[in-house]
Design a protein around this motif. Structure first.
Motif, PDB file in Angstrom:
ATOM      1  N   ALA A 154     -15.808 -14.092 -12.257  1.00  0.00           N
ATOM      2  CA  ALA A 154     -14.756 -13.261 -12.740  1.00  0.00           C
ATOM      3  C   ALA A 154     -14.152 -13.799 -14.179  1.00  0.00           C
ATOM      4  CB  ALA A 154     -13.845 -13.234 -11.623  1.00  0.00           C
ATOM      5  N   ARG A 155     -13.716 -14.764 -14.275  1.00  0.00           N
ATOM      6  CA  ARG A 155     -13.347 -15.309 -15.437  1.00  0.00           C
ATOM      7  C   ARG A 155     -14.148 -15.127 -16.594  1.00  0.00           C
ATOM      8  NH1 ARG A 155     -11.269 -15.484 -19.187  1.00  0.00           N
ATOM      9  NH2 ARG A 155      -9.607 -17.192 -20.102  1.00  0.00           N
ATOM     10  N   ALA A 156     -15.481 -15.325 -16.435  1.00  0.00           N
ATOM     11  CA  ALA A 156     -16.338 -15.105 -17.662  1.00  0.00           C
ATOM     12  C   ALA A 156     -16.456 -13.373 -17.903  1.00  0.00           C
ATOM     13  CB  ALA A 156     -17.749 -15.852 -17.012  1.00  0.00           C
ATOM     14  N   LEU A 157     -16.200 -12.717 -16.772  1.00  0.00           N
ATOM     15  CA  LEU A 157     -16.418 -11.562 -16.997  1.00  0.00           C
ATOM     16  C   LEU A 157     -15.240 -10.852 -17.728  1.00  0.00           C
ATOM     17  CD1 LEU A 157     -18.266  -8.768 -16.200  1.00  0.00           C
ATOM     18  CD2 LEU A 157     -16.622  -8.680 -14.408  1.00  0.00           C
ATOM     19  N   GLY A 158     -14.331 -11.327 -17.867  1.00  0.00           N
ATOM     20  CA  GLY A 158     -13.016 -11.005 -18.363  1.00  0.00           C
ATOM     21  C   GLY A 158     -12.706 -11.655 -19.553  1.00  0.00           C
ATOM     22  N   GLU A 159     -13.258 -12.602 -20.042  1.00  0.00           N
ATOM     23  CA  GLU A 159     -13.135 -13.345 -21.162  1.00  0.00           C
ATOM     24  C   GLU A 159     -12.856 -12.477 -22.507  1.00  0.00           C
ATOM     25  OE1 GLU A 159     -12.370 -15.601 -24.222  1.00  0.00           O
ATOM     26  OE2 GLU A 159     -11.912 -15.977 -22.112  1.00  0.00           O
ATOM     27  N   PHE A 160     -12.024 -12.791 -23.326  1.00  0.00           N
ATOM     28  CA  PHE A 160     -11.542 -11.863 -24.531  1.00  0.00           C
ATOM     29  C   PHE A 160     -11.267 -12.780 -25.724  1.00  0.00           C
ATOM     30  CE2 PHE A 160      -8.569 -10.084 -27.193  1.00  0.00           C
ATOM     31  CZ  PHE A 160      -9.099  -8.969 -27.594  1.00  0.00           C
ATOM     32  N   GLY A 161     -10.285 -13.475 -25.628  1.00  0.00           N
ATOM     33  CA  GLY A 161      -9.974 -14.375 -26.926  1.00  0.00           C
ATOM     34  C   GLY A 161     -10.677 -15.332 -27.573  1.00  0.00           C
ATOM     35  N   ALA A 162     -11.356 -16.367 -26.710  1.00  0.00           N
ATOM     36  CA  ALA A 162     -12.344 -17.017 -27.255  1.00  0.00           C
ATOM     37  C   ALA A 162     -13.590 -16.523 -27.570  1.00  0.00           C
ATOM     38  CB  ALA A 162     -12.589 -18.105 -26.002  1.00  0.00           C
ATOM     39  N   THR A 163     -14.081 -15.430 -26.853  1.00  0.00           N
ATOM     40  CA  THR A 163     -15.316 -14.525 -27.431  1.00  0.00           C
ATOM     41  C   THR A 163     -15.122 -13.788 -28.667  1.00  0.00           C
ATOM     42  OG1 THR A 163     -15.846 -14.130 -25.130  1.00  0.00           O
ATOM     43  CG2 THR A 163     -16.716 -12.592 -26.621  1.00  0.00           C
ATOM     44  N   LEU A 164     -13.835 -13.345 -28.916  1.00  0.00           N
ATOM     45  CA  LEU A 164     -13.616 -12.636 -30.237  1.00  0.00           C
ATOM     46  C   LEU A 164     -13.344 -13.695 -31.377  1.00  0.00           C
ATOM     47  CD1 LEU A 164     -12.793  -9.832 -31.315  1.00  0.00           C
ATOM     48  CD2 LEU A 164     -10.414 -10.389 -31.118  1.00  0.00           C
ATOM     49  N   GLY A 172     -23.198  -3.496 -29.189  1.00  0.00           N
ATOM     50  CA  GLY A 172     -24.616  -3.616 -29.170  1.00  0.00           C
ATOM     51  C   GLY A 172     -25.204  -5.336 -29.019  1.00  0.00           C
ATOM     52  N   ARG A 173     -24.294  -6.338 -29.596  1.00  0.00           N
ATOM     53  CA  ARG A 173     -24.626  -7.657 -29.710  1.00  0.00           C
ATOM     54  C   ARG A 173     -23.889  -8.771 -28.907  1.00  0.00           C
ATOM     55  NH1 ARG A 173     -26.081  -9.251 -35.534  1.00  0.00           N
ATOM     56  NH2 ARG A 173     -26.419 -11.439 -34.486  1.00  0.00           N
ATOM     57  N   THR A 174     -22.473  -8.495 -29.248  1.00  0.00           N
ATOM     58  CA  THR A 174     -21.495  -9.403 -28.747  1.00  0.00           C
ATOM     59  C   THR A 174     -20.344  -8.409 -28.166  1.00  0.00           C
ATOM     60  OG1 THR A 174     -20.361  -9.588 -30.718  1.00  0.00           O
ATOM     61  CG2 THR A 174     -22.157 -11.033 -30.562  1.00  0.00           C
ATOM     62  N   GLN A 175     -20.364  -7.276 -28.197  1.00  0.00           N
ATOM     63  CA  GLN A 175     -19.071  -6.545 -27.877  1.00  0.00           C
ATOM     64  C   GLN A 175     -19.211  -6.492 -26.133  1.00  0.00           C
ATOM     65  OE1 GLN A 175     -18.770  -2.251 -28.137  1.00  0.00           O
ATOM     66  NE2 GLN A 175     -17.046  -2.634 -29.277  1.00  0.00           N
ATOM     67  N   THR A 176     -18.359  -7.190 -25.548  1.00  0.00           N
ATOM     68  CA  THR A 176     -18.070  -7.258 -23.988  1.00  0.00           C
ATOM     69  C   THR A 176     -17.297  -6.070 -23.528  1.00  0.00           C
ATOM     70  OG1 THR A 176     -16.451  -8.863 -24.213  1.00  0.00           O
ATOM     71  CG2 THR A 176     -18.788  -9.643 -24.007  1.00  0.00           C
ATOM     72  N   ILE A 177     -17.007  -5.948 -22.472  1.00  0.00           N
ATOM     73  CA  ILE A 177     -15.998  -5.060 -21.776  1.00  0.00           C
ATOM     74  C   ILE A 177     -14.630  -4.952 -22.390  1.00  0.00           C
ATOM     75  CG2 ILE A 177     -15.018  -3.713 -19.894  1.00  0.00           C
ATOM     76  CD1 ILE A 177     -17.921  -4.173 -18.438  1.00  0.00           C
ATOM     77  N   PRO A 178     -14.135  -6.384 -22.389  1.00  0.00           N
ATOM     78  CA  PRO A 178     -12.784  -6.409 -22.738  1.00  0.00           C
ATOM     79  C   PRO A 178     -12.649  -6.115 -24.233  1.00  0.00           C
ATOM     80  CG  PRO A 178     -13.447  -8.254 -21.311  1.00  0.00           C
ATOM     81  CD  PRO A 178     -14.599  -7.545 -21.437  1.00  0.00           C
ATOM     82  N   LEU A 179     -13.622  -6.569 -24.908  1.00  0.00           N
ATOM     83  CA  LEU A 179     -13.562  -6.213 -26.475  1.00  0.00           C
ATOM     84  C   LEU A 179     -13.777  -4.702 -26.554  1.00  0.00           C
ATOM     85  CD1 LEU A 179     -15.878  -8.953 -27.944  1.00  0.00           C
ATOM     86  CD2 LEU A 179     -13.492  -8.780 -27.917  1.00  0.00           C
ATOM     87  N   ALA A 180     -14.484  -3.991 -25.886  1.00  0.00           N
ATOM     88  CA  ALA A 180     -14.493  -2.509 -25.808  1.00  0.00           C
ATOM     89  C   ALA A 180     -13.446  -1.895 -25.711  1.00  0.00           C
ATOM     90  CB  ALA A 180     -16.001  -2.132 -25.066  1.00  0.00           C
ATOM     91  N   ILE A 181     -12.582  -2.374 -24.752  1.00  0.00           N
ATOM     92  CA  ILE A 181     -11.306  -1.833 -24.094  1.00  0.00           C
ATOM     93  C   ILE A 181     -10.392  -2.068 -25.287  1.00  0.00           C
ATOM     94  CG2 ILE A 181      -9.319  -2.063 -22.910  1.00  0.00           C
ATOM     95  CD1 ILE A 181     -11.066  -2.930 -20.530  1.00  0.00           C
ATOM     96  N   PHE A 182     -10.199  -3.182 -25.972  1.00  0.00           N
ATOM     97  CA  PHE A 182      -9.238  -3.674 -26.890  1.00  0.00           C
ATOM     98  C   PHE A 182      -9.557  -2.638 -28.266  1.00  0.00           C
ATOM     99  CE2 PHE A 182      -8.080  -5.921 -30.996  1.00  0.00           C
ATOM    100  CZ  PHE A 182      -6.562  -6.140 -30.775  1.00  0.00           C
ATOM    101  N   PHE A 183     -10.565  -2.771 -28.740  1.00  0.00           N
ATOM    102  CA  PHE A 183     -10.828  -1.879 -29.896  1.00  0.00           C
ATOM    103  C   PHE A 183     -10.907  -0.343 -29.983  1.00  0.00           C
ATOM    104  CE2 PHE A 183     -12.298  -6.147 -31.157  1.00  0.00           C
ATOM    105  CZ  PHE A 183     -11.714  -6.327 -32.318  1.00  0.00           C
ATOM    106  N   ALA A 184     -11.318   0.034 -28.621  1.00  0.00           N
ATOM    107  CA  ALA A 184     -11.182   1.371 -28.358  1.00  0.00           C
ATOM    108  C   ALA A 184      -9.778   1.987 -28.403  1.00  0.00           C
ATOM    109  CB  ALA A 184     -12.004   1.863 -26.804  1.00  0.00           C
ATOM    110  N   ALA A 185      -9.086   1.190 -27.636  1.00  0.00           N
ATOM    111  CA  ALA A 185      -7.486   1.487 -27.580  1.00  0.00           C
ATOM    112  C   ALA A 185      -6.867   1.359 -29.110  1.00  0.00           C
ATOM    113  CB  ALA A 185      -6.686   0.575 -26.674  1.00  0.00           C
ATOM    114  N   GLN A 186      -7.338   0.286 -29.719  1.00  0.00           N
ATOM    115  CA  GLN A 186      -6.902   0.023 -31.227  1.00  0.00           C
ATOM    116  C   GLN A 186      -7.037   1.142 -31.910  1.00  0.00           C
ATOM    117  OE1 GLN A 186      -8.672  -2.871 -33.649  1.00  0.00           O
ATOM    118  NE2 GLN A 186      -6.286  -3.853 -33.761  1.00  0.00           N
TER     119      GLN A 186
END
Length: 229
Positions: A154-164, A172-186
């Motif tokens: 669960a923690r790995a699935l929701g990781e955002f800050g360190a991944t960014l 298509g390469r490194t964009q995970t769900i948390p990153l997709a949420i952030f940049f879509a909202a932004q």
């Protein structure tokens, strides 16, 4: 609107691979720390647990120092003509680092709760330490180890800050769900962000439900075993 599902695949792939590594490393570290009695035991335990309390961006910064082009591992990789920064393996490394403390602490707690008399009896009978670990300690600690694995996933699935910080946001390469949420909202695409939010909330609720179901089953099994005894 074409909805790109690649963040779901990348997140799932990253979480599963990261959970495998945290499973192995967490059990190994917990077992080693149980037998280690050196003066710096508390310090080592603190280092193992540190990513749990540090802001993810700080963890990502340290990973950049290690794996960046001027880092120890980064320089070594450059000699072979490769790099980890801004690649999918970087998402796995970030997820492993932030999820490891959950696996380590949960596993160590489960191992330390085992009745020491069982271990002493096995040693008296001449059972090797390796056999004691595999045939006695691991089976008895398995409920805690399984819970730690689920938490790590669960923690790995929701990781955002360190991944960014270390992997960036490459569709298509490194964009995970948390990153997709952030940049879509932004970017003002609230509809797409909401879809990803609902998806990851559903997955998280399923994980919590499974954990509660597992804990209840284990509790009933243990109580039933004690009642028969």
């Amino acid at each position: 609107m074409v909805f790109d599902l690649s963040p779901l695949w990348i997140s799932a792939k990253t979480a599963f691979v990261a959970t495998f590594f945290t499973f192995v490393l967490g059990i190994a570290a917990a077992k080693w720390m149980m037998g280690y009695q050196g003066r710096i035991k508390g310090f080592i335990d603190g280092v193992f647990t540190l990513p749990l309390v540090l802001p993810p961006t700080v963890v990502g910064f340290f990973l950049l120092l290690v794996f960046g082009k001027n880092g120890v591992i980064g320089k070594l990789l450059l000699r072979f003509g490769t790099t980890i920064i801004f690649s999918w393996p970087a998402t796995v490394i970030a997820a492993v680092v932030v999820a490891f403390p959950l696996m380590y602490k949960t596993t160590r707690g489960a191992l330390e709760q085992i009745d020491k008399n069982l271990i002493y009896a096995a040693r008296t009978l001449g059972v090797s330490e390796w056999e004691i670990f595999w045939r006695i300690m691991l089976p008895l600690a398995w409920p805690g180890i399984a819970a730690g694995s689920i938490l790590a996933f669960a923690r790995a699935l929701g990781e955002f800050g360190a991944t960014l910080m270390i992997a960036g946001n490459i569709p298509g390469r490194t964009q995970t769900i948390p990153l997709a949420i952030f940049f879509a909202a932004q970017g003002g695409d609230m509809e797409q962000a909401l879809i990803w939010v609902l998806l990851i909330v559903t997955i998280s609720l399923a994980i919590v439900f499974f954990m509660n179901f597992w804990s209840e089953k284990q509790y009933k099994f243990i109580n039933g075993f004690r009642g028969k005894a």
